[in-house]
Enzyme design. Structure first.
Site, PDB file in Angstrom:
ATOM      1  N   TRP A  41      27.212 -14.226 -43.837  1.00  0.00           N
ATOM      2  CA  TRP A  41      27.904 -14.008 -45.113  1.00  0.00           C
ATOM      3  C   TRP A  41      29.397 -14.323 -44.989  1.00  0.00           C
ATOM      4  CZ3 TRP A  41      31.701 -10.187 -46.037  1.00  0.00           C
ATOM      5  CH2 TRP A  41      32.144 -10.125 -47.360  1.00  0.00           C
ATOM      6  N   HIS A  42      30.001 -13.985 -43.865  1.00  0.00           N
ATOM      7  CA  HIS A  42      31.414 -14.302 -43.677  1.00  0.00           C
ATOM      8  C   HIS A  42      31.629 -15.812 -43.637  1.00  0.00           C
ATOM      9  CE1 HIS A  42      32.122 -10.055 -42.335  1.00  0.00           C
ATOM     10  NE2 HIS A  42      33.250 -10.290 -42.958  1.00  0.00           N
ATOM     11  N   GLY A  43      30.685 -16.549 -43.107  1.00  0.00           N
ATOM     12  CA  GLY A  43      30.823 -18.002 -43.032  1.00  0.00           C
ATOM     13  C   GLY A  43      29.920 -18.579 -41.956  1.00  0.00           C
TER      14      GLY A  43
END
Length: 397
Positions: free
Chosen positions: A318-320
Site C-alpha cells: 500500500w505504501h508503494g
C-alpha cells in the site's frame, strides 16, 4: 496549493473555519457546508493540475457507482461471497493502476495519479465490506460524498469509519458543545503546527547533517529520521484532526506516544493508529477467522504469525511498490510474528514481563527495531548499496 502547507492554504482554511464557527454558533448542522467547502478546497488543490483533477472526478463517479450497484445487489441477491469479492476488486482497481505507475514498465500509463487516492480507497472498501457484513444497509450519495471528500483527511488521513463519521455528520451541536469542540480543534491545530513546522524541521536538519556511512552514523541517521517521521506525520495528523473538530467531525486520533512502546505489537497500537486498526479489522482478523474455519494451519500461533506477515506485507504494498516499502512491510510482519511467538512460548517473558528492568530492556530493544525499520523505509540503507535513494517524506498518499 497543497493540504496544510503554505500561506495560501492556511488563508483559505481560516476563512472556511470562520464560516463554520458562525454556523456552529447559530447551532446549525454543518453537513452541506462541509461538502461545499471540501469541493472548494479540492478544486483549489487539484485544479492546478487539470489531468489529476479529471482523474479524481472519474474516480469519484466510478466509486459511487460501485457502491450503489453493490448496495442494490446486496439487497436483491443477498450475501454472495463472489459478488462481494468482485466489487472489492472493482473498488481497488483505480488504486492498483495508480501503484503500477511506479514501475518502469507502466510509468507512462499515469492513470489515477492524484493525491489521496490510497486513503479514499480505504473508505470505499470499508463501506463495501460492512455492506457485505450487513452492518451498513445503504448510504446516500450526499453521505458518501461528504465522507469521501472531507478535505481535512482527504490527502493523508486519519482513516475514519463511515458509521462513526455519519454519527457526527449533520449533527446540530448545542452552542456550548460546538464551542468546546472548536476550542479542542484549535488546541490540536496548534500542536500540529508546532510538530510539523518546528520540531520536524529541526529533526530534518539534524538528519541532513549525518553522512550515514559508518555504523554509528547510520544509527544516528535512523533515529533522526524516525523522530522526523513522527513529528512530520503526527503534526499533519493533528492539524487534520483539529480542522475536523472545528468542522463538527471528531476525527479519530492517529498517534499515542509510540516511542514509549515496549514491544512491536504495542508500537503498532500507537503508530498510525487509524491505518493499523483498519488493517487489523479488515485484513488480519478476517484472515485469522477464515484460516481457522478452513483449518489452513495446525495451530492458532502459526495462523497468527502468518497473518501478521501477510498483513504487514500488504501494508508495505500500500505504501508503494518500491523495494524499500516491500522490505519494510515484510520486516515488520516478521517482527510481529516473532513477538507473538516469543510472548506465547517464552516462560522467561511470562515470568518477568511485569518487572521494571524487563520493561526497560524491552523498550530499548523495541526502539532499535523500530528505528531500523524507519531506515529501511527511508530508502537510505538501500542507497548505500546503490539500489535506491533516500526520501524525505513518507509515501502516505
Amino acid at each position: 496549493m497543497s493540504f496544510f502547507s503554505g500561506e495560501y492554504f492556511f488563508t483559505v482554511l481560516i476563512l472556511v473555519l470562520a464560516g463554520a464557527l458562525i454556523l456552529g454558533f447559530l447551532e446549525k448542522p454543518l453537513k452541506w457546508y462541509n461538502i461545499t467547502v471540501s469541493i472548494l478546497v479540492i478544486v483549489l488543490v487539484l485544479g492546478g493540475e487539470p489531468v489529476k483533477f479529471v482523474y479524481f472526478l472519474a474516480y469519484f463517479a466510478i466509486e459511487l457507482a460501485i457502491v450503489k450497484i453493490y448496495e442494490c445487489l446486496r439487497r436483491t441477491k443477498g450475501r454472495q461471497l463472489w459478488i462481494y469479492r468482485l466489487f472489492v476488486l472493482f473498488s481497488i482497481t483505480p488504486l492498483i493502476f495508480c501503484k503500477l505507475c511506479e514501475l518502469e514498465t507502466f510509468k507512462n500509463m499515469g492513470w489515477f495519479q492524484f493525491i489521496g487516492i490510497s486513503y479514499l480507497t480505504f473508505r470505499v472498501v470499508q463501506i463495501i465490506i460492512e455492506m457485505y457484513d450487513g452492518v451498513i444497509e445503504s448510504i446516500s450519495p450526499s453521505d458518501f460524498a461528504e465522507f469521501l471528500i472531507f478535505f481535512p483527511t482527504f490527502s493523508c488521513g486519519p482513516i475514519d469509519r463511515s458509521r462513526r463519521f455519519m454519527a457526527d455528520s449533520g449533527k446540530a451541536y448545542k452552542r456550548s458543545e460546538y464551542l468546546e469542540l472548536f476550542g479542542t480543534g484549535i488546541e490540536k491545530m496548534a500542536w500540529g503546527l508546532l510538530y510539523k513546522f518546528v520540531l520536524a524541521n529541526l529533526a530534518y536538519k539534524v538528519m541532513s547533517l549525518v553522512m550515514a556511512k559508518t555504523i554509528l552514523q547510520v544509527l544516528a541517521y535512523s533515529y533522526a529520521y524516525g523522530i522526523y517521521m513522527f513529528f512530520d506525520f503526527a503534526g499533519y495528523s493533528l492539524m487534520a484532526i483539529g480542522t475536523g473538530y472545528m468542522l463538527g467531525i471528531k476525527v479519530p486520533e492517529n498517534f499515542n506516544k509510540p516511542f514509549i512502546s515496549t514491544d512491536m505489537k504495542d508500537f503498532w497500537a500507537r503508530w498510525h493508529i487509524s491505518l493499523s486498526e483498519w488493517f487489523r479489522d479488515f485484513i488480519f482478523t478476517r484472515f485469522i477467522m477464515s484460516s481457522m474455519k478452513k483449518k489452513r494451519f495446525k495451530t492458532r500461533l502459526t495462523t497468527a504469525s502468518v497473518g501478521f506477515i501477510i498483513n504487514m506485507f500488504v501494508m508495505g504494498i500500500w505504501h508503494g511498490l518500491s523495494i524499500q516499502y516491500l522490505v519494510y512491510g515484510l520486516y515488520h510482519g516478521v517482527l510481529l510474528a516473532l513477538t507473538e511467538i516469543y510472548q506465547k512460548k517464552s516462560k522467561f517473558h511470562k515470568k518477568n514481563k511485569k518487572k521494571r528492568w524487563y520493561k526497560i530492556v524491552s523498550w530499548a530493544i523495541t526502539m532499535n527495531f523500530v528505528m531500523f525499520g524507519f531506515l529501511i523505509f527511508s530508502g537510505h540503507i538501500l542507497s548505500l548499496i546503490h539500489i535506491s535513494e533516500p526520501t524525505r517524506h513518507a509515501q502516505i498518499s
